[in-house]
Design a protein around this motif. Sequence first.
Motif, PDB file in Angstrom:
ATOM      1  N   ASP A 166      -3.213  -4.123  32.843  1.00  0.00           N
ATOM      2  CA  ASP A 166      -3.749  -3.961  34.195  1.00  0.00           C
ATOM      3  C   ASP A 166      -5.234  -4.329  34.212  1.00  0.00           C
ATOM      4  OD1 ASP A 166      -3.829  -3.092  36.926  1.00  0.00           O
ATOM      5  OD2 ASP A 166      -4.784  -1.239  36.229  1.00  0.00           O
ATOM      6  N   ARG A 184       1.362 -12.774  34.228  1.00  0.00           N
ATOM      7  CA  ARG A 184       0.172 -13.023  35.047  1.00  0.00           C
ATOM      8  C   ARG A 184      -0.606 -14.211  34.510  1.00  0.00           C
ATOM      9  NH1 ARG A 184      -2.151  -7.160  37.100  1.00  0.00           N
ATOM     10  NH2 ARG A 184      -0.278  -6.728  38.291  1.00  0.00           N
ATOM     11  N   ASP A 239      -7.178  -8.181  35.436  1.00  0.00           N
ATOM     12  CA  ASP A 239      -8.184  -8.259  36.503  1.00  0.00           C
ATOM     13  C   ASP A 239      -9.423  -8.989  36.000  1.00  0.00           C
ATOM     14  OD1 ASP A 239      -6.705  -6.840  38.387  1.00  0.00           O
ATOM     15  OD2 ASP A 239      -8.416  -5.615  38.994  1.00  0.00           O
TER      16      ASP A 239
HETATM   17 MG    MG Z   1      -4.245  -3.918  38.683  1.00  0.00          MG
END
Ligand code: MG
Length: 366
Positions: free
Chosen positions: A249, A106, A253
């Motif tokens: 996770d 990411r 964000d």
């Molecule tokens: Mg997420």
Amino acid sequence: MTKSLLILPGDGIGPEVTAEAIKVVNWLREHRGFDVEISQDLLGGASIDATGVPLTDAALDKAKAADAVLMGAVGGPKWVGQPYDKRPEAGLLRLRKDLDLFANLRPAICFPALADSSSLKREFVEGLDLLFVRELTGGVYFGTPRGIENLPNGERRGINTQVYTTSEIHRVARVAFDLAAKRRNKVTSAEKHNVMESGLLWKEEVQKLHDADYASVELEHMLADNCAMQLVKNPKQFDVILTDNLFGDILSDQAAMLTGSLGMLPSASLGAKDAATGKQASLYEPIHGSAPDIAGKGVANPCATILSLAMCLRFSFGRGEDADKLEAAVAQTLADGIRTADIWLDGCTRVGTSEMGDAILERLAA
Ligand code: MG
Ligand code: IPM
């Protein structure tokens, strides 16, 4: 040989944003000799409504056979309250698990034109370019025992298990070190070894692998809560952040907002490369959700999906040059002040999803 790309639009804004990526693929087929066949299938709530399950075996088989999978988003209020295996998210988790996509990449890049859209001051985010490598098929997302049980005293108890093995840690850490070596050569590994055994194991095994195979890469260990703080205090200190499934996770964000909008962030989830065939399972997705509040209105930002396609071109189709050009086209569109609502600022031109896709295509073709 013709390559295959499976598109799973999913729910909410998923179909709208993937439609823009399909436009780009079709353009590349026509103008850049990209020999690829596109197919589509259902995922998430859309699949539940049509078939009763969030991912059919047939769709899973298609995903396994494809050279790459590009998805939109899953979930929505319509399917809340169902048992976990009947929720849209279960389809995505099954896809990740059954394709063994253990490494989730990411990138959080702040485009110069968006530095003022960030919730942090320009000086903190301008030039930001960090990469999360999130473990994606283990940890508390999949650990057992799990469930909600009724206790004899009438109380209820919810259980999830955070669990990692050495090989699970090593294979994802290897991805982080390899990528860091091609970037600014630094890995920050985030866990909670001060309270969790699984965090201590994570830290020790990452260090062991580093000392054995990656001594030339700088390695730093950071508690995940401190990492959350450092991400807003001084995000440019990071190059590659290596984390488990849950912390990854959450922290990704958080990092997304540094870049101006969740609507900007792509991701790639990769499996191991097959030694014999060289094939590597891969799934590309924007990190934003299905955004039910704006679904169907044609206002969603397609950039994250288009940038996910760029990652797909680079990692799965060996088309690095097209990927570079596509990323440059996105940057140019933003620099030209063409913006969807989520990143719109005074003085910019506000456009919808499809116009944004067209504007990017126009610059790709220029
Ligand atoms: Mg997420
Ligand atoms: C993500 C999402 C998913 C996750 C959900 C939709 C299951 O939040 O990809 O970050 O928690 O991994």
